[in-house]
Motif scaffolding. Structure first.
Motif, PDB file in Angstrom:
ATOM      1  N   SER A  98      -0.687  10.590  -6.594  1.00 30.43           N
ATOM      2  CA  SER A  98      -0.511  10.999  -5.192  1.00 30.43           C
ATOM      3  C   SER A  98       0.533  10.141  -4.486  1.00 30.43           C
ATOM      4  CB  SER A  98      -1.843  10.903  -4.442  1.00 30.43           C
ATOM      5  OG  SER A  98      -2.809  11.759  -5.030  1.00 30.43           O
ATOM      6  N   GLY A  99       1.100   9.171  -5.201  1.00 24.81           N
ATOM      7  CA  GLY A  99       2.114   8.304  -4.606  1.00 24.81           C
ATOM      8  C   GLY A  99       1.566   7.073  -3.933  1.00 24.81           C
ATOM      9  N   ASN A 100       0.247   6.875  -3.991  1.00 27.03           N
ATOM     10  CA  ASN A 100      -0.372   5.703  -3.366  1.00 27.03           C
ATOM     11  C   ASN A 100      -0.092   4.446  -4.190  1.00 27.03           C
ATOM     12  OD1 ASN A 100      -1.662   7.343  -1.346  1.00 27.03           O
ATOM     13  ND2 ASN A 100      -3.138   7.947  -2.926  1.00 27.03           N
ATOM     14  N   ILE A 101       0.217   3.356  -3.491  1.00 33.09           N
ATOM     15  CA  ILE A 101       0.469   2.085  -4.172  1.00 33.09           C
ATOM     16  C   ILE A 101      -0.858   1.441  -4.545  1.00 33.09           C
ATOM     17  CG2 ILE A 101       1.448  -0.222  -3.929  1.00 33.09           C
ATOM     18  CD1 ILE A 101       3.527   0.924  -2.047  1.00 33.09           C
ATOM     19  N   LEU A 102      -0.972   1.000  -5.788  1.00 31.45           N
ATOM     20  CA  LEU A 102      -2.206   0.384  -6.272  1.00 31.45           C
ATOM     21  C   LEU A 102      -2.151  -1.127  -6.048  1.00 31.45           C
ATOM     22  CD1 LEU A 102      -2.614   2.322  -9.646  1.00 31.45           C
ATOM     23  CD2 LEU A 102      -3.362   2.989  -7.346  1.00 31.45           C
ATOM     24  N   ALA A 103      -3.301  -1.708  -5.838  1.00 28.31           N
ATOM     25  CA  ALA A 103      -3.385  -3.156  -5.617  1.00 28.31           C
ATOM     26  C   ALA A 103      -2.998  -3.891  -6.894  1.00 28.31           C
ATOM     27  CB  ALA A 103      -4.802  -3.531  -5.185  1.00 28.31           C
ATOM     28  N   ALA A 104      -2.067  -4.835  -6.775  1.00 30.06           N
ATOM     29  CA  ALA A 104      -1.631  -5.627  -7.932  1.00 30.06           C
ATOM     30  C   ALA A 104      -0.828  -6.817  -7.435  1.00 30.06           C
ATOM     31  CB  ALA A 104      -0.787  -4.781  -8.879  1.00 30.06           C
ATOM     32  N   GLU A 105      -0.862  -7.909  -8.164  1.00 27.35           N
ATOM     33  CA  GLU A 105      -0.129  -9.119  -7.809  1.00 27.35           C
ATOM     34  C   GLU A 105       0.910  -9.417  -8.897  1.00 27.35           C
ATOM     35  OE1 GLU A 105       0.975 -11.998  -5.259  1.00 27.35           O
ATOM     36  OE2 GLU A 105      -0.704 -10.635  -4.905  1.00 27.35           O
ATOM     37  N   PRO A 106       2.219  -9.370  -8.567  1.00 26.65           N
ATOM     38  CA  PRO A 106       3.248  -9.563  -9.593  1.00 26.65           C
ATOM     39  C   PRO A 106       3.377 -11.020 -10.035  1.00 26.65           C
ATOM     40  CG  PRO A 106       4.260  -9.335  -7.432  1.00 26.65           C
ATOM     41  CD  PRO A 106       2.798  -9.075  -7.243  1.00 26.65           C
ATOM     42  N   GLN A 107       3.723 -11.185 -11.302  1.00 21.32           N
ATOM     43  CA  GLN A 107       4.065 -12.496 -11.850  1.00 21.32           C
ATOM     44  C   GLN A 107       5.579 -12.529 -12.005  1.00 21.32           C
ATOM     45  OE1 GLN A 107       1.776 -13.186 -15.472  1.00 21.32           O
ATOM     46  NE2 GLN A 107       0.242 -11.694 -14.760  1.00 21.32           N
ATOM     47  N   VAL A 108       6.250 -13.426 -11.298  1.00 18.64           N
ATOM     48  CA  VAL A 108       7.715 -13.445 -11.261  1.00 18.64           C
ATOM     49  C   VAL A 108       8.246 -14.755 -11.830  1.00 18.64           C
ATOM     50  CG1 VAL A 108       9.771 -13.217  -9.813  1.00 18.64           C
ATOM     51  CG2 VAL A 108       7.668 -11.997  -9.197  1.00 18.64           C
ATOM     52  N   THR A 109       9.225 -14.642 -12.727  1.00 18.37           N
ATOM     53  CA  THR A 109       9.933 -15.817 -13.236  1.00 18.37           C
ATOM     54  C   THR A 109      11.433 -15.581 -13.066  1.00 18.37           C
ATOM     55  OG1 THR A 109       9.939 -14.899 -15.488  1.00 18.37           O
ATOM     56  CG2 THR A 109       8.155 -16.409 -14.915  1.00 18.37           C
ATOM     57  N   GLU A 110      12.179 -16.682 -12.845  1.00 15.57           N
ATOM     58  CA  GLU A 110      13.612 -16.594 -12.590  1.00 15.57           C
ATOM     59  C   GLU A 110      14.381 -17.474 -13.567  1.00 15.57           C
ATOM     60  OE1 GLU A 110      17.420 -17.960 -10.919  1.00 15.57           O
ATOM     61  OE2 GLU A 110      15.577 -19.158 -11.031  1.00 15.57           O
ATOM     62  N   ARG A 111      15.485 -16.907 -14.112  1.00 16.79           N
ATOM     63  CA  ARG A 111      16.325 -17.663 -15.031  1.00 16.79           C
ATOM     64  C   ARG A 111      17.787 -17.350 -14.725  1.00 16.79           C
ATOM     65  NH1 ARG A 111      13.207 -14.999 -18.695  1.00 16.79           N
ATOM     66  NH2 ARG A 111      15.073 -13.946 -19.501  1.00 16.79           N
ATOM     67  N   GLY A 112      18.485 -18.317 -14.166  1.00 15.09           N
ATOM     68  CA  GLY A 112      19.915 -18.157 -13.911  1.00 15.09           C
ATOM     69  C   GLY A 112      20.244 -16.996 -13.001  1.00 15.09           C
ATOM     70  N   GLY A 113      19.417 -16.738 -12.023  1.00 11.18           N
ATOM     71  CA  GLY A 113      19.689 -15.653 -11.082  1.00 11.18           C
ATOM     72  C   GLY A 113      19.141 -14.309 -11.494  1.00 11.18           C
ATOM     73  N   SER A 114      18.561 -14.216 -12.715  1.00 12.53           N
ATOM     74  CA  SER A 114      17.929 -12.985 -13.179  1.00 12.53           C
ATOM     75  C   SER A 114      16.419 -13.139 -13.117  1.00 12.53           C
ATOM     76  CB  SER A 114      18.361 -12.665 -14.612  1.00 12.53           C
ATOM     77  OG  SER A 114      19.725 -12.332 -14.653  1.00 12.53           O
ATOM     78  N   TYR A 115      15.742 -12.032 -12.849  1.00 11.27           N
ATOM     79  CA  TYR A 115      14.301 -12.087 -12.633  1.00 11.27           C
ATOM     80  C   TYR A 115      13.549 -11.251 -13.664  1.00 11.27           C
ATOM     81  CZ  TYR A 115      15.431 -14.151  -8.121  1.00 11.27           C
ATOM     82  OH  TYR A 115      15.895 -14.977  -7.132  1.00 11.27           O
TER      83      TYR A 115
END
Length: 364
Positions: A260-277
């Motif tokens: 239905s297009g609804n956003i689901l609850a979730a927490e992203p894990q983000v890592t960064e290396r040299g300006g790329s994610y």
């Protein structure tokens, strides 16, 4: 103007005598094609001349004032109502014909024949009807860069397509896809580019000395997020959906959406290396259906998504296990009770029999 056209026609026609010679005529699609033929200065108004295409197709015949459409039949339907001669020039030996609104299917070798001459006189004209549409370019973003697609439809003769960059260098491309129908060709050529700039698709028809091109400018985002990858794992709480996006720049926003297009609850894990994610997003779902992972980079107006369909096992199996266990226990008790009742009945019967025997023995 009409006088000038007639003069040019006469000059062109007398250049092709009926002596077995051959000439080549190139016209564009929808133009009138004049096929020249002449018996010199002889009066041919009472003679017979016949035009055939590729040795067998009846194009036009003239016989002492009669011709297709006027006293004669048998003309091929392709040329019906489209081929005409020049009656006012017959006395000057002109047996030329004109094909109105030529089309690629008219291309071929035409023979002008005087069958009753001794010896038979004939000449040949190779007609090439060129259709040269401008190439159409479409661009589609992929994980490898920008896919450029060049299409040329209904061209004749067959064109050769090339992709060139702004420096004029020919780019490597996949094998062209070619299809043919009634003498017209459709060609598709695709290549993938990884740099922004101007690119040109060039269509060349060497046979008619014609070349046309279309140019486009593309913007390739080198840090654009690739297509998200979705993994599914079964857990005791439902199905765990994991979305992974690697080497994206600028940092993408990653979300899970249901059908239905609804956003689901979730927490992203983000890592960064040299300006790329690198981004990993996890969520657990308990209902079957279609789910989509969407990666958006607003700074470069870029969005990619991947969709998957999952089937969540329905219900908890624990009540069924308990019910089966209860049924087993009940069946055991019933079985034990039945065995006990049979044993008791047998024992009682033996006891009565023994008392009877003892009573009988005492009376004796």
């Amino acid at each position: 103007m009409a006088l000038l056209l007639r003069a040019c026609l006469c000059l062109f026609a007398v250049l092709v005598f009926v002596d077995g010679s051959e000439t080549k005529l190139i016209v564009r699609e929808d133009e009138d094609a004049i096929l020249p033929c002449s018996l010199g200065a002889a009066d041919i108004s009472s003679r017979v001349f016949d035009w055939k295409k590729d040795g067998r197709v009846e194009v036009f015949i003239y016989d002492d004032g009669r011709y297709y459409g006027k006293g004669l039949s048998g003309q091929h339907e392709q040329f019906r109502g489209r081929v005409f001669h020049f009656p006012e020039q017959l006395k000057g030996g002109n047996a030329s014909i004109v094909i109105r609104k030529s089309k690629p299917a008219d291309s071929g070798t035409y023979a002008c024949i005087f069958p009753h001459e001794q010896p038979e006189r004939r000449a040949h004209v190779e007609l090439i009807v060129g259709a040269s549409p401008r190439p159409i370019i479409t661009a589609n973003e992929t994980s490898d860069g920008m896919l450029l697609l060049c299409e040329v439809n209904s061209a004749s003769p067959e064109p050769v397509l090339e992709w060139r960059n702004s420096s004029g260098n020919i780019l490597p491309a996949e094998k062209p896809q070619v299809s043919e129908k009634n003498g017209s060709y459709s060609v598709v050529l695709q290549t993938t580019v990884t740099k922004s700039g101007r690119y040109r698709c060039v269509s060349t028809q060497q046979k008619i000395h014609h070349q046309v091109y279309t140019e486009t400018h593309v913007n390739v985002h080198e840090g654009a997020a690739p297509k998200p990858v979705i993994a599914v794992k079964e857990t005791k709480d439902g199905l765990l959906l994991q979305c992974e996006v690697y080497s994206a720049s600028p940092k993408p926003e990653v979300v899970f959406r249901d059908s239905s297009g609804n956003i689901l609850a979730a927490e992203p894990q983000v890592t960064e290396r040299g300006g790329s994610y690198d981004v990993i997003l996890e969520t657990t779902v308990t209902k079957s259906g279609d789910y989509q992972c969407v990666a958006t980079q607003k700074e470069i107006n870029h969005q990619r998504s991947t969709e998957t369909r999952v089937n969540v096992p329905s219900g908890d199996s624990t009540p069924w296990i308990v019910l089966v266990g209860v049924l087993v226990v009940v069946l055991v008790f019933v079985a034990v009770g039945a065995v006990g009742a049979v044993w008791f009945h047998i024992k009682k019967k033996k006891t009565l029999k023994k008392k009877y025997e003892e009573t009988t023995a005492t009376g004796a």
